[in-house]
Design a protein around this motif. Sequence first.
Motif, short mmCIF file in Angstrom:
data_model
loop_
_atom_site.label_atom_id
_atom_site.label_comp_id
_atom_site.label_asym_id
_atom_site.label_seq_id
_atom_site.Cartn_x
_atom_site.Cartn_y
_atom_site.Cartn_z
N ILE A 183 0.88 -1.17 0.00
CA ILE A 183 0.00 0.00 0.00
C ILE A 183 0.91 1.21 0.00
N ARG A 201 2.18 3.31 -11.00
CA ARG A 201 1.08 2.48 -11.50
C ARG A 201 1.62 1.29 -12.28
N LYS A 206 -0.62 -2.86 -4.49
CA LYS A 206 -1.96 -3.28 -4.05
C LYS A 206 -2.91 -2.09 -4.03
N LYS A 207 -2.45 -0.96 -3.48
CA LYS A 207 -3.21 0.29 -3.50
C LYS A 207 -2.24 1.45 -3.71
N ILE A 209 -2.28 5.40 -3.28
CA ILE A 209 -3.05 6.47 -2.65
C ILE A 209 -2.28 7.78 -2.81
N ASP A 227 -5.49 4.92 -7.12
CA ASP A 227 -6.70 4.19 -6.72
C ASP A 227 -7.57 5.04 -5.81
N ILE A 228 -6.94 5.76 -4.90
CA ILE A 228 -7.64 6.58 -3.91
C ILE A 228 -6.94 7.93 -3.84
N LEU A 244 -7.86 1.65 6.58
CA LEU A 244 -7.65 0.85 5.37
C LEU A 244 -6.68 -0.31 5.61
N THR A 245 -5.83 -0.18 6.63
CA THR A 245 -4.75 -1.15 6.83
C THR A 245 -4.85 -1.91 8.16
N CYS A 250 0.55 2.48 6.09
CA CYS A 250 0.97 2.18 4.72
C CYS A 250 2.37 1.57 4.72
#
Length: 359
Positions: A183, A201, A206-207, A209, A227-228, A244-245, A250
């Motif tokens: 993340i 990207r 996984k994410k 942000i 993603d966010i 989120l985690t 993160c």
Amino acid sequence: MSIIPKTMKALVAYGKGDYRFETNYPTPQCGADDIIIKTEGCGVCASDLKCQQGAAMYWGGDNQPAWVEPPFIPGHEFLGRIVEVGENVRDFHVGERVIADQIVPCGQCKFCKTGRYWMCQPHAIFGFQKGNNGGMAEYVRFPKACVISKVPEDIPLSAALLIEPYGCSKHAVDRAQIRNDDIVVISGAGTLGLGMITYARMQNPKKLIVLDMIDVRLEKAKEFGADIVWNPSKVNVVEEIMKLTDGYGCDIYIEATGHPSSVIQGLNMIRKLGRFVEFSVFAEPTTVDWSIIGDRKELDILGSHLSPYCYPFVIENIRNGNLKTNGLVSKTFSIEDWETAFEYASGKYGDFKVAITFG
């Protein structure tokens, strides 16, 4: 061989805040090992603004030595077309479109001799010393030690102007060593942050942000692969990351704002054993609780400087569209209008990247 005039238009820095547009500045002379280019365009970097404003890291002060050597021509985000080559130059020819890494390595220090040229001890960089004048002029000299890359003709100038900043973005993301279960938080969605986003990207985290205080930048971040996106002035971003985690934080935090609050924010939201990459140039010192780094979280703190070995990849992937560039160079100005260009480059009117172009 092209006929090069003896004088040229140039922006010349003589001292803190003493920048002058000149119409008859001497054109650089081509030595036996040199290349002379006619400048196509030059981006205006935040470091150009901070230097023009007199920041101590450039001009000295606050226990820092002076680094700049006036008079010099600013600008390191530039490219152009070769108009003259020295008699010893073999790999480049008149008419080719080229760009050089912003550092001119000495080739003799221990960093250069071990392939780490971007940390060259003398540290001569285009646009800050009189011996390596930059791209805010009609012509620029590339000395022998330059790291030069060819730029394909089919890359439009608006995209080619992003090669240098995207090279820096790539190096920062490479330092983060992103894996597909990470993340990742990137703080800052200016031009360099967006370069990080479009490249990160490609690493398939996984994410991904992105944080920024300006909503239009967050919209562009989504377009470039986030993603966010969160605006820290509207959302408690540390709380959201913890939700989120499962309360861990993160895995990776890349700081690209240059604001002290972003550093503290990152240290608070990153997990134990996380990786923090600091990219930005700061106008003021940052004070943090170092026990977070050591005793509490045992973090990996990594810096990121310049863009070593990045240009070939960046050029290829700008060309094939893997690295998004659309809409980033929002305004261009003539060298005569450099003051307006600097004003718009500050971001006060919502621009991402502003450049000076030459006809």
